[in-house]
Enzyme design. Structure first.
Site, PDB file in Angstrom:
ATOM      1  N   GLY A  33       0.816  -1.214   0.000  1.00 55.56           N
ATOM      2  CA  GLY A  33       0.000   0.000   0.000  1.00 55.56           C
ATOM      3  C   GLY A  33       0.840   1.250   0.000  1.00 55.56           C
ATOM      4  O   GLY A  33       2.043   1.189  -0.239  1.00 55.56           O
ATOM      5  N   ASN A  34       0.190   2.382   0.218  1.00 56.21           N
ATOM      6  CA  ASN A  34       0.911   3.659   0.247  1.00 56.21           C
ATOM      7  C   ASN A  34       0.308   4.565   1.318  1.00 56.21           C
ATOM      8  O   ASN A  34      -0.682   4.219   1.942  1.00 56.21           O
ATOM      9  CB  ASN A  34       0.879   4.315  -1.141  1.00 56.21           C
ATOM     10  CG  ASN A  34      -0.517   4.655  -1.582  1.00 56.21           C
ATOM     11  OD1 ASN A  34      -1.147   5.550  -1.041  1.00 56.21           O
ATOM     12  ND2 ASN A  34      -1.037   3.911  -2.560  1.00 56.21           N
ATOM     13  N   ARG A  35       0.926   5.711   1.500  1.00 61.62           N
ATOM     14  CA  ARG A  35       0.583   6.573   2.633  1.00 61.62           C
ATOM     15  C   ARG A  35      -0.494   7.604   2.348  1.00 61.62           C
ATOM     16  O   ARG A  35      -0.678   8.522   3.133  1.00 61.62           O
ATOM     17  CB  ARG A  35       1.841   7.326   3.097  1.00 61.62           C
ATOM     18  CG  ARG A  35       2.921   6.442   3.650  1.00 61.62           C
ATOM     19  CD  ARG A  35       4.056   7.303   4.177  1.00 61.62           C
ATOM     20  NE  ARG A  35       5.200   6.502   4.575  1.00 61.62           N
ATOM     21  CZ  ARG A  35       5.277   5.847   5.734  1.00 61.62           C
ATOM     22  NH1 ARG A  35       4.277   5.917   6.589  1.00 61.62           N
ATOM     23  NH2 ARG A  35       6.343   5.137   6.014  1.00 61.62           N
ATOM     24  N   SER A  36      -1.187   7.506   1.250  1.00 56.99           N
ATOM     25  CA  SER A  36      -2.201   8.523   0.958  1.00 56.99           C
ATOM     26  C   SER A  36      -3.350   8.469   1.972  1.00 56.99           C
ATOM     27  O   SER A  36      -3.922   7.417   2.225  1.00 56.99           O
ATOM     28  CB  SER A  36      -2.758   8.311  -0.452  1.00 56.99           C
ATOM     29  OG  SER A  36      -3.778   9.251  -0.686  1.00 56.99           O
TER      30      SER A  36
END
Ligand code: CTP
Ligand code: CA
Length: 229
Positions: A33-36
């Protein structure tokens, strides 16, 4: 609802906003995943609704309250986001891709939880490319009046990378965010350069994501009014 200085100038318009970050499962309990956080996308959805637009918000893994008066569709993976966005984009007047979409996903998704094996290093994770939803939307010009907006997060050569990305993606507008060193991800403020494939660029100084959201809709509305033809 309080009417702001822009009034209900987006009344009669149907818009789609994607927000958050997609997750690509490795097994039933793990993902890439990512930090958005989704805050910028939610600000865009709220701003459009406040100005009278009908809004579909495709939310990938956010933990923010559903904006009032907005149809919110929750998704997890890029495949789910793609389906929801393309479905809602059919007949829409604008699509804003504020979501951080995973470029790659694991080639295999284990049916059961991946277990350690005594004394052995894990298998490497093989990744494959995800479809590019923004490029797909931009390539579909069956409705020449539909405005397609991308977001780009860049850490260096912000302007040059942004211009190149705008050309590569083929979208109408690209909001280029400067990220890193506590700017943008999860924060309340954002600063950006708004690039227009047919017009001059606009510097948006650091300020609330709500203000950036309104500036994006201002640019979209100028497109609709043919100001940039
Ligand atoms: N995007 C998308 N589908 C993808 C990847 C990105 O729709 N598979 C959209 C994002 O929502 C964003 C825009 O494309 O609006 C730019 O994303 P970005 O990650 O900056 O661009 P990439 O082309 O993936 O370039 P990079 O290699 O720098 O990540
Ligand atoms: Ca990317």
């Amino acid at each position: 609802r309080e009417v702001g200085p822009r009034g209900t100038d987006l009344a009669g318009r149907r818009v789609v906003v994607s927000a958050g970050g997609t997750r690509e499962p490795l097994d039933p309990v793990r993902f890439l995943g990512n930090r958005s956080s989704g805050k910028q996308g939610y600000a865009l959805a709220r701003a459009a609704a406040a100005r009278g637009a009908r809004v579909v918000l495709v939310a990938a893994n956010t933990s923010l309250p559903d904006p009032e008066g907005v149809e919110t569709i929750a998704v997890e993976t890029t495949a789910e986001l793609r389906e929801a966005v393309l479905g809602a984009a059919d007949g829409a007047d604008a699509v804003v891709m504020a979501a951080a979409v995973a470029d790659f996903r694991p080639a295999h998704r284990a049916a059961g939880k991946i277990k350690k094996r005594e004394g052995e290093d894990p298998e490497p994770i093989r990744l494959v490319r995800n479809p590019d939803v923004l490029a797909e939307l931009a390539a579909d010009r069956s409705d020449p009046l539909r405005v397609v907006v991308g977001f780009a997060a860049e850490t260096e050569d912000v302007l040059a990378n942004g211009e190149a990305k705008l050309a590569r993606k083929g979208c109408d507008l690209l909001v280029v965010n400067r990220v890193g060193e506590g700017v943008a991800f999860g924060t309340e403020d954002n600063e950006a350069i708004l690039l227009d494939a047919r017009g001059p660029r606009e510097e948006i100084p650091r300020g609330p994501k709500e203000e950036l959201a309104h500036r994006v809709w201002d640019a979209v509305a100028r497109r609709w009014s043919g100001e940039r033809d």
